[in-house]
Design an enzyme around this catalytic site. Structure first.
Site, short mmCIF file in Angstrom:
data_model
loop_
_atom_site.label_atom_id
_atom_site.label_comp_id
_atom_site.label_asym_id
_atom_site.label_seq_id
_atom_site.Cartn_x
_atom_site.Cartn_y
_atom_site.Cartn_z
N LYS A 1 6.26 -16.48 22.19
CA LYS A 1 5.01 -17.22 22.01
C LYS A 1 3.89 -16.57 22.83
O LYS A 1 2.80 -16.34 22.32
CB LYS A 1 5.22 -18.68 22.47
CG LYS A 1 4.03 -19.62 22.32
CD LYS A 1 3.17 -19.81 23.56
CE LYS A 1 3.66 -20.64 24.64
NZ LYS A 1 2.59 -20.83 25.70
N ASN A 2 4.17 -16.23 24.07
CA ASN A 2 3.11 -15.67 24.92
C ASN A 2 2.76 -14.24 24.57
O ASN A 2 1.67 -13.77 24.88
CB ASN A 2 3.49 -15.82 26.40
CG ASN A 2 3.39 -17.27 26.85
OD1 ASN A 2 2.75 -18.08 26.18
ND2 ASN A 2 4.05 -17.60 27.93
N CYS B 1 -2.05 -26.00 29.49
CA CYS B 1 -1.21 -26.97 30.20
C CYS B 1 -1.92 -27.45 31.47
O CYS B 1 -2.62 -26.70 32.13
CB CYS B 1 0.11 -26.33 30.60
SG CYS B 1 1.10 -25.89 29.19
N ARG C 1 -6.81 -23.94 36.58
CA ARG C 1 -6.38 -22.65 36.03
C ARG C 1 -7.63 -21.83 35.74
O ARG C 1 -8.08 -21.73 34.62
CB ARG C 1 -5.50 -22.86 34.81
CG ARG C 1 -4.20 -23.58 35.17
CD ARG C 1 -3.30 -23.75 33.98
NE ARG C 1 -2.69 -22.48 33.58
CZ ARG C 1 -2.00 -22.35 32.45
NH1 ARG C 1 -1.92 -23.36 31.62
NH2 ARG C 1 -1.44 -21.20 32.15
N ASP D 1 7.79 -20.38 34.09
CA ASP D 1 7.95 -21.12 32.84
C ASP D 1 9.37 -21.61 32.62
O ASP D 1 9.65 -22.30 31.65
CB ASP D 1 7.51 -20.27 31.64
CG ASP D 1 6.02 -20.02 31.66
OD1 ASP D 1 5.55 -19.15 30.92
OD2 ASP D 1 5.33 -20.69 32.46
N ARG E 1 4.28 -26.62 20.85
CA ARG E 1 3.37 -25.49 21.09
C ARG E 1 4.16 -24.20 21.24
O ARG E 1 3.66 -23.13 20.95
CB ARG E 1 2.59 -25.69 22.40
CG ARG E 1 1.46 -26.65 22.40
CD ARG E 1 0.73 -26.56 23.71
NE ARG E 1 0.38 -25.17 24.00
CZ ARG E 1 0.16 -24.73 25.25
NH1 ARG E 1 0.27 -25.54 26.27
NH2 ARG E 1 -0.16 -23.48 25.46
C1 EPZ Z 1 0.47 -16.98 31.41
O1 EPZ Z 1 -0.57 -17.82 31.89
C2 EPZ Z 1 1.30 -17.85 30.49
N1 EPZ Z 1 0.46 -18.32 29.39
C3 EPZ Z 1 1.87 -19.04 31.24
O2 EPZ Z 1 2.79 -19.67 30.35
C4 EPZ Z 1 2.66 -18.56 32.45
O3 EPZ Z 1 3.04 -19.67 33.22
C5 EPZ Z 1 1.82 -17.60 33.31
O4 EPZ Z 1 1.31 -16.53 32.49
C6 EPZ Z 1 2.62 -16.98 34.44
O5 EPZ Z 1 3.71 -16.28 33.91
C7 EPZ Z 1 0.20 -17.48 28.38
O6 EPZ Z 1 0.64 -16.34 28.37
C8 EPZ Z 1 -0.66 -18.03 27.26
P1 EPZ Z 1 -1.56 -16.04 35.33
P2 EPZ Z 1 -1.80 -17.16 32.72
O7 EPZ Z 1 -2.91 -15.50 35.05
O8 EPZ Z 1 -2.13 -15.86 32.14
C9 EPZ Z 1 -4.01 -18.08 38.90
C10 EPZ Z 1 3.76 -21.38 29.10
O9 EPZ Z 1 4.42 -22.37 29.44
N2 EPZ Z 1 -5.16 -17.43 38.27
O10 EPZ Z 1 -0.44 -15.09 35.60
O11 EPZ Z 1 -2.88 -18.18 32.84
C11 EPZ Z 1 -3.45 -19.18 38.02
O12 EPZ Z 1 -4.13 -20.40 38.24
C12 EPZ Z 1 2.53 -21.01 29.88
O13 EPZ Z 1 4.06 -20.62 28.15
C13 EPZ Z 1 -6.38 -17.45 38.95
O14 EPZ Z 1 -6.51 -18.00 40.03
O15 EPZ Z 1 -1.09 -16.97 34.12
C14 EPZ Z 1 -2.00 -19.25 38.43
O16 EPZ Z 1 -1.91 -20.01 39.62
C15 EPZ Z 1 2.23 -22.00 30.99
N3 EPZ Z 1 -7.45 -16.84 38.37
C16 EPZ Z 1 -1.68 -17.79 38.75
O17 EPZ Z 1 -2.94 -17.14 38.96
C17 EPZ Z 1 -7.35 -16.20 37.16
O18 EPZ Z 1 -8.36 -15.63 36.69
C18 EPZ Z 1 -0.93 -17.08 37.62
O19 EPZ Z 1 -1.71 -17.14 36.49
C19 EPZ Z 1 -6.11 -16.20 36.49
C20 EPZ Z 1 -5.02 -16.81 37.07
#
Ligand code: EPZ
Length: 434
Positions: free
Chosen positions: A22-23, A117, A122, A308, A400
Site C-alpha cells: 500500500k505504501n 491517521c 504529522r 506500522d 485503507r
Molecule cells: C510513512 O508515513 C507511512 N505512510 C506510515 O504508514 C509509516 O508509519 C511511516 O512512513 C513510518 O514508516 C505512508 O507511506 C503513506 P515519516 P510518513 O515521514 O512518510 C515526523 C500506515 O499505517 N515527520 O517517516 O508520514 C513524523 O511526524 C502509515 O501505513 C516530521 O516531523 O512517515 C513522524 O513522527 C501510518 N516532519 C516521523 O517523522 C516531516 O516533514 C516519521 O515520519 C515528516 C515526518
C-alpha cells in the site's frame, strides 16, 4: 454503519497471499505524474487509499484505468493542472506525494495539506525544507501548500534531520528532472523507498543508493513510459504472521520478500513462535496453548522493527507470559488503540511513548472501534483470539490498507463477517479514508 463481527477461537490454518504494498503504491501512482507517457503498474493493492488517488489523478487530467484487477494504466501526458486541492486530497497522508511529483514535472504545485491517521502531529516540514533546498519557494495558505521554483528545480545536497520515509520519497520525486544532481543524506531506507526509486529508474530516471542512507539523483530531461511491478506489502505480511502467532495454528504467508520481514520474524522467534522462511513465503506456526515469551520491542526506522507493526505486536504480547514493554520510537501518540484493547480485557499502561503490558490468559469479545488503520487490524487480531463475539466499527480505516481482509481471514478458517446496521443512503457515500 459497516462493522466487522468476529467469533473468536478458531485456529488459523492454510495459506494467505500478500497483496502489493500500500505504501509503495500510494507513492508510485502519483510518481506517474512525472512521466510524459503511459505507465503500466502491476500488483496494485485494491485498497481505499489507492482508489482515492486514482480519482484525484483523473480529476487532474491523467487517463487512469485498470487493465485487470491489479494492473493500473496511467497516462499523464495531458495533465491539465498543477493543482490538487479537492476535498479528497485532505483525506489521506500520501496526498503529499502530489507536491513532489507536480513540482518535479512543472516546477510548481498547489496541493491541499494531507490528512492521514490520527496519532499525533504529522508535519511535513522536512518535505518543505527539501523542496526549498531544490530552489522552490513554499508557502501554506488556507490549508493549501503552494510551491513554485521560479528558476526551475536545481540539484543540490541536503541532509534530513530524521530518515523520514515521506520526505525521502517526495524529495526524490521533485529532483528526478532537476538541472544537476541531488544528494540526500540520512535518507529513509524502507523497502518502498527502494521500490519508488526502481519505478522511476524504469521510467528513465538516474537514482542510485536507494535503500542506503545516501541517495544520489542525477536529473534527466524527461521520463518515458514503461511497466513496473510493485513489491509485496511487508506490513500486510507481518500482520498475518502476528495473527497466526496470536490465534494459534499454522499459516503460510505467500508472495513475500523475507528480507523485508527480518525484524518481524526475529521478534516472533524471540517470543517463541515457529517461523520458517522460504524463497517467497514464510510459515508461522504456534500450537494452541503454547506459551508466548514476554519481550521488549522498540519501533525504529527500517531495518528496525516497523512502527506500522506496533499495534499488532502489542496485541500479541497481551497474551504473553509476564510483562512486556513496547516503546514507540517514531510517533508521539500511537497508543490510542490501547483503550479499545482494555475493553477486551487487556492489561496495558501507557506513559507517552512507552506501553507496559501484563500478560492475560485471553481476550474477551466486546464492541470496539478502530481509530486508525493498524490499530484497527490489531483489534481484528484480538477478536480472532477472544472468547465470544467482537464487533468492530470504523472498519473503513482498516480497508485503507488491507485488500480483501475478510476473504483472506475466512480462507484461513476465521469466523468473521461484515454487518451494516444502517440503511444504505440513496446516493453513493464517499468513503472517508481518514
Ligand atoms: C510513512 O508515513 C507511512 N505512510 C506510515 O504508514 C509509516 O508509519 C511511516 O512512513 C513510518 O514508516 C505512508 O507511506 C503513506 P515519516 P510518513 O515521514 O512518510 C515526523 C500506515 O499505517 N515527520 O517517516 O508520514 C513524523 O511526524 C502509515 O501505513 C516530521 O516531523 O512517515 C513522524 O513522527 C501510518 N516532519 C516521523 O517523522 C516531516 O516533514 C516519521 O515520519 C515528516 C515526518
Amino acid at each position: 454503519m459497516k462493522k466487522y463481527v468476529i467469533r473468536g477461537g478458531n485456529p488459523l490454518e492454510g495459506e494467505v497471499r500478500v497483496s502489493g504494498g500500500k505504501n509503495a503504491a500510494v507513492a508510485i501512482i502519483p510518481a506517474a505524474l512525472l512521466v510524459k507517457g503511459v505507465c503500466i503498474i502491476e500488483n496494485v493493492p485494491i485498497v481505499n487509499d489507492v482508489m482515492l488517488l486514482t480519482k484525484i489523478m483523473s480529476e487532474m487530467g491523467a487517463k487512469v484505468s485498470f487493465l485487470d484487477k491489479t494492473t493500473l494504466r496511467v497516462d499523464s501526458t495531458e495533465i491539465n493542472t498543477c493543482a490538487a486541492v479537492s476535498e479528497l486530497v485532505r483525506k489521506m497522508r500520501a496526498s503529499y506525494y502530489l507536491i513532489g511529483a507536480l513540482l518535479g514535472r512543472f516546477g510548481k504545485a498547489q496541493v491541499g495539506l494531507p490528512g492521514g491517521c490520527d496519532f499525533g502531529v504529522r508535519p511535513i516540514d522536512y518535505h518543505i525544507r527539501g523542496f526549498e533546498s531544490l530552489g522552490a519557494t513554499v508557502s501554506i495558505e488556507h490549508g493549501i501548500v503552494n510551491a513554485v521554483a521560479e528558476n526551475g528545480i536545481k540539484g543540490t545536497s541536503m541532509s534530513l534531520d530524521f530518515p523520514s520515509v515521506g520526505a525521502t520519497i517526495n524529495i526524490m520525486m521533485a529532483a528526478v528532472l532537476a538541472q544537476g544532481t541531488t544528494v540526500i543524506e540520512n535518507a529513509g531506507k524502507e523497502p518502498h523507498i527502494v521500490d519508488i526509486a526502481n519505478f522511476l529508474n524504469a521510467m528513465g530516471a538516474e537514482i542510485r543508493g536507494a535503500g542506503t542512507d545516501t541517495i544520489k539523483i542525477k536529473g534527466v530531461s524527461e521520463l518515458h513510459g514503461g511497466r513496473y511491478e510493485i513489491i509485496p506489502d511487508q506490513i500486510e505480511a507481518g500482520t498475518y504472521m502476528v495473527a497466526a502467532a496470536a490465534v494459534g495454528g499454522k499459516v503460510k504467508v505467500s508472495n513475500v520478500i523475507p528480507k523485508h520481514l527480518e525484524s518481524i520474524s526475529a521478534k516472533l522467534e524471540e517470543i517463541g513462535v515457529t517461523v520458517k522462511e522460504d524463497d517467497d513465503f514464510i510459515t508461522v506456526s504456534r500450537e494452541p496453548g503454547q506459551i508466548l515469551n514476554n519481550v521488549n520491542v522498540k519501533t525504529l526506522p527500517y531495518p528496525g522493527f516497523p512502527t506500522d507493526m506496533q499495534p499488532q505486536i502489542a496485541t500479541l504480547l497481551c497474551l504473553a507470559n509476564g510483562t512486556s514493554v513496547v516503546t514507540e520510537g517514531i510517533y508521539e501518540h500511537r497508543f490510542k488503540y490501547v483503550d479499545e484493547l482494555r475493553r477486551m480485557g487487556a492489561k496495558m499502561n501507557v506513559d507517552g511513548r512507552v506501553c507496559v503490558i501484563s500478560g492475560i490468559d485471553h481476550f474477551t469479545g466486546a464492541a470496539v472501534s478502530a481509530c486508525d488503520l493498524r490499530a484497527g487490524v490489531a483489534l481484528v487480531i484480538a477478536g480472532l483470539c477472544a472468547d465470544g463475539m467482537t464487533e468492530i466499527s470504523n472498519v473503513h480505516l482498516i480497508e485503507r490498507g488491507y485488500e480483501d481482509i475478510i476473504e483472506k481471514l475466512k480462507g484461513l478458517g476465521a469466523s468473521i463477517g461484515v454487518i451494516d446496521d444502517e440503511p444504505q443512503t440513496t446516493e453513493t457515500v464517499s468513503v472517508s479514508v481518514g
